[in-house]
Design an enzyme around this catalytic site. Structure first.
Site, PDB file in Angstrom:
ATOM      1  N   CYS A 140       0.819  -1.217   0.217  1.00  0.00           N
ATOM      2  CA  CYS A 140      -0.209   0.424  -0.137  1.00  0.00           C
ATOM      3  C   CYS A 140       0.765   1.380   0.284  1.00  0.00           C
ATOM      4  CB  CYS A 140      -0.826   0.030   1.008  1.00  0.00           C
ATOM      5  SG  CYS A 140      -1.812   1.663   1.538  1.00  0.00           S
ATOM      6  N   TYR A 173      -5.065   5.429  -8.846  1.00  0.00           N
ATOM      7  CA  TYR A 173      -5.759   4.538  -8.722  1.00  0.00           C
ATOM      8  C   TYR A 173      -7.219   5.870  -9.458  1.00  0.00           C
ATOM      9  CZ  TYR A 173      -3.821   2.745  -4.694  1.00  0.00           C
ATOM     10  OH  TYR A 173      -3.200   1.519  -4.139  1.00  0.00           O
TER      11      TYR A 173
HETATM   12  N1  LIG Z   1      -6.207   8.227   3.488  1.00  0.00           N
HETATM   13  C1  LIG Z   1      -6.299   6.749   3.768  1.00  0.00           C
HETATM   14  C2  LIG Z   1      -6.069   5.745   2.116  1.00  0.00           C
HETATM   15  C3  LIG Z   1      -5.550   4.149   3.229  1.00  0.00           C
HETATM   16  C4  LIG Z   1      -5.780   3.244   2.329  1.00  0.00           C
HETATM   17  O1  LIG Z   1      -6.628   3.317   1.447  1.00  0.00           O
HETATM   18  N2  LIG Z   1      -5.252   1.197   1.710  1.00  0.00           N
HETATM   19  C5  LIG Z   1      -5.436   1.199   0.858  1.00  0.00           C
HETATM   20  C6  LIG Z   1      -4.956   0.180   0.690  1.00  0.00           C
HETATM   21  S1  LIG Z   1      -3.916   0.943  -0.423  1.00  0.00           S
HETATM   22  C7  LIG Z   1      -6.301   0.344   2.074  1.00  0.00           C
HETATM   23  O2  LIG Z   1      -6.333  -0.734   2.997  1.00  0.00           O
HETATM   24  N3  LIG Z   1      -7.661  -0.662   1.439  1.00  0.00           N
HETATM   25  C8  LIG Z   1      -9.066  -1.673   2.028  1.00  0.00           C
HETATM   26  C9  LIG Z   1      -9.966  -1.106   1.396  1.00  0.00           C
HETATM   27  O3  LIG Z   1     -10.495  -0.323   1.578  1.00  0.00           O
HETATM   28  O4  LIG Z   1     -10.612  -1.642   1.910  1.00  0.00           O
HETATM   29  C10 LIG Z   1      -4.300   7.017   4.079  1.00  0.00           C
HETATM   30  O5  LIG Z   1      -3.779   7.299   3.334  1.00  0.00           O
HETATM   31  O6  LIG Z   1      -4.138   6.828   4.937  1.00  0.00           O
END
Ligand SMILES: N[C@@H](CCC(=O)N[C@@H](CS)C(=O)NCC(=O)O)C(=O)O
Length: 363
Positions: free
Chosen positions: A48, A220
């Site tokens: 990530c 994305y």
């Molecule tokens: N705003 C958050 C975004 C984090 C994020 O979107 N992480 C993704 C991985 S790249 C995630 O964990 N996605 C899991 C999901 O959406 O189910 C940050 O910057 O900390």
């Protein structure tokens, strides 16, 4: 209930990232979250890009033995991120100074044909949850708030004392790490660095805001677009802003050549003032994933970084090869396997492209 198979969540087929929900800070004057060694824990995915910036900052600030880390498995399934099972992993778990293992710095494409999505190689595919032996990240969210109803994202900054989430927004976690509240516990061997010097703060904020929207999140928006029109608009926008970064770095490089000579110029190449700042830390996780993943998986293929943006590539290679905080936190196996195996709508057969080889060019 969130539909985890569908990323584009607006009517026109465009991707909108949800806002983070836990937004607290750590400071001596905070009524609950006070700085301490060993009290806070970071839950990350090595794939990530948002979690990656927290790992880089933790390393740059000398906090690897102050804030522990658990790493989720690279494969994200329909229930989200999971840890390695406790029983199978405890014996062989390998610890590196960065808090996790894996194969950092691997620069040649590894064939992935033998690696299944349920592969359990302790310390390689991920780690256990060292604190609660939970199976999934979602369990941490429910422990913090039994009524939690949003996505279970990484990174998570966890407080072991009150057993809750301090913050799950990476841009704020890196500011907490940089703020100086942990400086007294930091590794004295790591040279102190301020990633957000006050004289550069407004310039850093300015770069961050367009880089976030158009580059970090732009890839994305291109990759998860669910209509041709949205995709074309987003991919053109990504490249317009990557070109803008290239222009900044070209000017900075030419200035550095005049000042330090050709041999040393690349090592002085940063977005601002010949100095490593938060702006570089926030850009790197996207650019290091660009050629190996975003070009093909997110269809950001108007050019590669190495083929079309010479100074951006030089900037990338300097950080990757000359700075441990960047090199040791970059794991191309997790990066490539995660994206290509975890988004069945984008890549239904889960085939992981072999290249590019090398993943990153030598410096
Ligand atoms: N705003 C958050 C975004 C984090 C994020 O979107 N992480 C993704 C991985 S790249 C995630 O964990 N996605 C899991 C999901 O959406 O189910 C940050 O910057 O900390």
């Amino acid at each position: 209930m969130t539909d985890r198979t569908k990323w584009a969540n607006s009517e026109d087929g465009s991707f909108k990232r949800q806002a983070s929900t836990f937004r607290d800070t750590i400071s001596p004057s905070h009524s609950v979250f006070k700085p301490a060694k060993g009290r806070y824990w970071l839950y990350v995915s090595l794939a990530c890009p948002w979690a990656h910036r927290t790992l880089i900052t933790r390393a740059l600030k000398g906090l690897t033995s102050v804030i522990g880390v658990s790493v989720v498995h690279w494969h994200m399934d329909t229930q989200g991120w999971r840890f390695l099972p406790y029983e199978e992993s405890t014996k062989g778990e390998y610890k590196s100074p960065y808090g996790f293992s894996g194969v950092p710095g691997e620069t040649h494409s590894n064939p992935t044909s033998g690696i299944r999505n349920d592969s359990v190689r302790p310390g390689v595919d991920g780690t256990i949850d060292h604190n609660y032996h939970y199976k999934r990240i979602s369990e941490l969210y429910y422990k913090a708030n039994p009524d939690y109803s949003a996505r279970f994202t990484v990174p998570v900054l966890w407080d072991l004392e009150t057993q809750t989430i301090v913050n799950n927004e990476s841009s704020e976690i890196i500011r907490i790490f940089n703020s100086g509240v942990f400086d007294e516990f930091a590794d004295p061997k790591v040279e102190p660095i301020d990633l957000l010097p006050s004289d550069l703060e407004s310039q850093i904020d300015e770069i961050n805001s367009w880089v976030y929207d158009n580059v970090n999140n732009g890839v994305y928006k291109s990759g998860f677009a669910e209509s041709q029109e949205v995709y074309e608009k987003q991919v053109s926008n990504v490249f317009e802003h990557v070109q803008k970064l290239e222009n900044i770095l070209r000017v900075n490089y030419e200035r550095a050549v005049d000042k330090y000579g050709e041999k040393d110029a690349a090592s002085k190449l940063f977005l601002l003032n010949e100095q490593l700042t938060e702006a570089d830390v926030r850009l790197y996780p996207t650019i290091v994933r660009f050629d190996p993943v975003y070009v093909q998986h997110f269809k950001c293929n108007l050019s590669t970084v190495r083929g079309g943006f010479k100074h951006l590539d030089l900037w990338l290679r300097n950080l990757y090869w000359n700075n441990d905080a960047f090199h040791e936190t970059t794991n191309f196996d997790h990066i490539k396997l995660h994206y290509t195996r975890s988004h069945p709508r984008v890549n239904p057969l889960g085939i992981t492209p072999l290249g590019p080889d090398p993943v990153i060019l030598p410096f």
